[in-house]
Enzyme design. Structure first.
Site, mmCIF file in Angstrom:
data_model
loop_
_atom_site.group_PDB
_atom_site.id
_atom_site.type_symbol
_atom_site.label_atom_id
_atom_site.label_comp_id
_atom_site.label_asym_id
_atom_site.label_seq_id
_atom_site.Cartn_x
_atom_site.Cartn_y
_atom_site.Cartn_z
ATOM 1 N N TYR A 125 4.718 13.453 43.174
ATOM 2 C CA TYR A 125 5.502 12.596 43.745
ATOM 3 C C TYR A 125 5.479 13.885 45.365
ATOM 4 C CZ TYR A 125 10.660 12.189 45.711
ATOM 5 O OH TYR A 125 11.358 12.222 47.122
ATOM 6 N N GLU A 213 8.630 8.057 51.109
ATOM 7 C CA GLU A 213 7.863 7.948 49.448
ATOM 8 C C GLU A 213 7.572 7.640 48.921
ATOM 9 O OE1 GLU A 213 10.998 9.308 46.709
ATOM 10 O OE2 GLU A 213 11.284 7.351 46.081
#
Length: 403
Positions: A125, A213
């Site tokens: 992530y 993101e």
């Protein structure tokens, strides 16, 4: 301004950020053709069908009335065709959409990245955003990427790393290497990760993003680092520098009343309360919302008409607020600095007469330049409008209106 995954990936490619390739389509026939093209390019029978909406959690979300999830792997042309049929035109409900969900108008037919190779695949992530407390951009990352990242942040926050970037200095080489090291990478994957992070940060700054993101950030079996998914939010205040990016806006993904408010240059955010607000100035709007809550109500919206409120903006504000069936009262709270209160009062009266059939209490609190004259105009208008000068008076009227 939020972008769809397929739009964000195209922008990333301009900054040499490797992405999971795909083709956005809006029909089943186009999906089948996209599958054939991807199969020819990769030699892989598998492809991923991904619903394109402005919300996360698509992999766990479901199409209303079906067992179909928002992201699914097709193992054949027939699979891809059936999945696309189930998703297109359906309403996808995820943890971020709420129970109302969002209608899916496009899907992305993407390459399968789980192809076999000499090394294991891994999911990470990584996101970049502004840390307002520090006044610096921060890169947040974790070895625990994928669909359960929210649970990771909640249950094991120690697995979330942060790297702050000093303003003006840009991302330093040692910082990109530190991120790759904390991912546990080595060799070719380590080098590719350093390049990825560096280019991604350049994209974040170059595109004037407010949030970027990547989840998952993926290490393939042949040591490549690619963005499998991307959520990108552009700073609307910087679109003056990116005229071409403004065309990427999808108003169908936005609240209709917020879109309408934007056409009148009104700053509007819909909320879930029962008292509509019309205020000039963001600070006063926040104070007004607090006052409504203290009086026992709940704000139904944030609406800032700016420093030049007139009959036209007041009328537009009325129309937008009254489209919300939950609104039981409207509070107009104007501080007359540049704008004179008596002119605002005249605008309120004109808008009220023009709209007509307003059957909910309207409270007008005007303070500042010509406030007394404004109150007199309201009181003598013959309209069912209650006026106040003090904030405490307005609070009492709101309390009675929602009692």
């Amino acid at each position: 301004m939020n972008l769809h995954e397929y739009q964000a990936k195209e922008l990333l490619k301009k900054y040499n950020v490797p992405v999971q390739e795909g083709i956005a389509v809006d029909t089943v026939m186009a999906a089948e053709e996209a599958y054939r093209q991807i199969k020819n390019d990769t030699g892989n029978n598998f492809a991923v069908v991904k619903a394109q909406i402005h919300a996360g959690g698509r992999g766990k979300g479901k199409i209303v009335g079906k067992e179909q999830r928002g992201v699914a792997v097709g193992k054949s042309l027939e699979d891809v065709s059936n999945i696309t049929k189930n998703i297109l035109g359906g309403t996808l409900v995820t943890i971020q959409t709420g129970p109302a969900g969002k209608k899916v108008s496009k899907v992305l037919i993407a390459q399968d990245v789980y192809y076999p190779g000499p090394n294991p695949v891994k999911e990470f992530y990584l996101s970049i955003l502004l840390d307002r407390a520090k006044g610096q951009n921060v890169i947040m990352y974790s070895t625990e990427g994928g669909m359960d990242i929210e649970e990771v942040a909640h249950s094991t926050p120690e697995k979330i790393f942060k790297e702050w970037v000093y303003p003006g200095g840009g991302l330093q080489g040692y910082q990109a290497r530190k991120i790759a090291f904390n991912f546990g990478l080595s060799g070719e994957a380590f080098k590719n990760c350093v390049k990825f992070v560096t280019n991604l940060y350049n994209a974040y700054c170059g595109l004037d993003c407010s949030m970027l993101e990547i989840n998952p950030l993926f290490k393939t079996a042949d040591e490549k680092i690619i963005a499998v998914d991307c959520k990108m939010n552009l700073d609307e205040n910087a679109l003056m520098r990116h005229a071409d990016l403004a065309n990427l806006r999808d108003v169908n993904e936005e609240d209709a009343t917020e879109v309408e408010a934007g056409q009148y240059n009104l700053n509007f955010v819909k909320l879930d309360g029962n008292v509509g607000c019309m205020v000039n100035g963001a600070g006063l709007a926040m104070a007004t919302m607090d006052m409504i809550k203290l009086a026992g109500g709940e704000p139904a919206n944030f609406l800032d008409v700016g420093g030049s409120a007139n009959a036209q903006t007041v009328e537009a504000g009325f129309k937008i607020i009254m489209k919300d069936p939950n609104v039981k009262a409207i509070l107009i709270n104007i501080f007359g600095g540049i704008v004179r209160c008596d002119r605002v009062a005249s605008g309120v009266i004109e808008a009220y007469n023009k709209l007509g059939n307003i059957n909910i209490p309207i409270i007008v609190r005007l303070q500042g330049t010509n406030a007394e004259e404004a109150k007199k105009l309201i009181d003598e208008s013959g309209l069912k409008v209650q006026s106040a000068i003090l904030l405490s008076e307005a609070a009492d009227l709101v309390k009675k209106a929602v009692a």
